[in-house]
Design a protein around this motif. Sequence first.
Motif, PDB file in Angstrom:
ATOM      1  N   SER A 198      49.508   7.345  40.878  1.00  0.00           N
ATOM      2  CA  SER A 198      50.456   8.320  40.583  1.00  0.00           C
ATOM      3  C   SER A 198      50.821   8.911  42.376  1.00  0.00           C
ATOM      4  O   SER A 198      51.762   9.681  42.174  1.00  0.00           O
ATOM      5  CB  SER A 198      50.058   9.478  39.948  1.00  0.00           C
ATOM      6  OG  SER A 198      48.864  10.195  40.479  1.00  0.00           O
ATOM      7  N   ALA A 203      53.663   4.887  43.880  1.00  0.00           N
ATOM      8  CA  ALA A 203      54.349   4.844  42.541  1.00  0.00           C
ATOM      9  C   ALA A 203      55.478   3.552  42.254  1.00  0.00           C
ATOM     10  O   ALA A 203      55.450   3.292  41.258  1.00  0.00           O
ATOM     11  CB  ALA A 203      55.278   6.184  42.413  1.00  0.00           C
ATOM     12  N   GLU A 221      42.592   5.070  37.459  1.00  0.00           N
ATOM     13  CA  GLU A 221      42.578   6.394  38.220  1.00  0.00           C
ATOM     14  C   GLU A 221      41.160   6.721  38.621  1.00  0.00           C
ATOM     15  O   GLU A 221      39.938   6.419  37.630  1.00  0.00           O
ATOM     16  CB  GLU A 221      43.051   7.404  37.466  1.00  0.00           C
ATOM     17  CG  GLU A 221      44.568   7.479  37.188  1.00  0.00           C
ATOM     18  CD  GLU A 221      45.055   7.311  38.721  1.00  0.00           C
ATOM     19  OE1 GLU A 221      44.905   8.316  39.301  1.00  0.00           O
ATOM     20  OE2 GLU A 221      46.331   6.751  38.798  1.00  0.00           O
TER      21      GLU A 221
END
Length: 421
Positions: A198, A203, A221
């Motif tokens: 993110s 991105a 993540e």
Amino acid sequence: MTHNEPKHSHMINFSHRLKILKPPLKRWLCLCLCLSLGIVSFPPQAADLSFLNLGDRVRLTTSDEQSQVEYLGHSLRIAARLIVKKSKSLPVSQLQNLDERIVKLQQLYNADDYDYVLLRLSSLAAMESIKAKLDTLPGILLIQPDILQLQHKSTQTGVDHAGATSDALAAYRLFNQGKRITGKGVNVAVIDDGFSLSHPALAGTRLVFSYDTVTQTTNVEPTLASDTHGTKVAGILFASSERLTGLVPEANFIAIRQPDTWTSATLLAFQLAKLTQADVINCSWHTDWLLEPIKDVVDDLAATGRHHKGTAVVFAAGNQGREVAVNDTEAGILSAIVIGAVTPAGKLAGFSNRGTSLDGYALGTPILTTAPKEEYQMFAGTSLAAAITSGQIAAMIAKEPDIELTEIIHKLSEVKLPAPR
């Protein structure tokens, strides 16, 4: 990478990732999910185990009903699981039905002439007797326990510098007829502790596959505050923003989160990189002790990957400032591409490991890269050097898709800036 044992695993819906994958990979991942063991262990019990590793006889003994053991100064943990290398001629069903204490079986890595499978056992105490039964089967090539060991992230600690720039990467960017090579069309896998996708600079990354070997999901993540390493590597390779541009921002990103060092998880990570047809596999880390299954699969990727042109598996040499012996750690695998660190002046960095297994050197002093929570931090060490070299190799392959691994290594040896002196 951290050495915490995962507490649980989850089954998930792969539909949004599997759509982009070729049928063989779809079938293989579905098989893994059906047979999946996770990385959970039964309560530890006392056990003795003897096995071979790179020709040496290893004897491990657990005590006080703990799975924590010491071997030649290495802190290890073993689980009630066996890593088995078998010939193609030996049916998997013969292993599954060998003993009722074999709870489940999982495919880990498939080579042309052998397979690695994982046997989950009912207890540690059953391990030695089941190993003895396996030893009687024709086609059994190697048996080891599933081992966890402390893993080195080959990075020097850095801090956030708001005014820092990434100009240091400029010396490593490759050009073709005056046009910068951005890595388009090349598959670059990174095996690391997680990726903060993110982040604004990441991105737009061309993410083609992601997988977490712990949770068995596509969410890669970071989960711990200390899991910053993979995001920093990703920035060096793929970042695309006004503040930071990576070496190959248009390369296809294969993100494999593997935050621990269980042999089973490492084999699975390499299998996923192979099935997604990685041209380059970045491993900016090493463990304290090279285990034979890891060497086997790196050798196989170097020999048969990229349609037998050879996959470039890039390891960091390490930051202990010592000589690396052949087959000592992953940095001693001769078929891998092992990278040490130099200073901006081209001198060998004092912290960088060295040795005959090293194939090249790149900058190891701090430069800016991406970090979790949309931050930018400094990154250094042989982790940085390995990431830079992975980017250079991806650019080489983008320029010459049919280039063989031996020629890649030769070209790395010709790099003049910087070179150690």
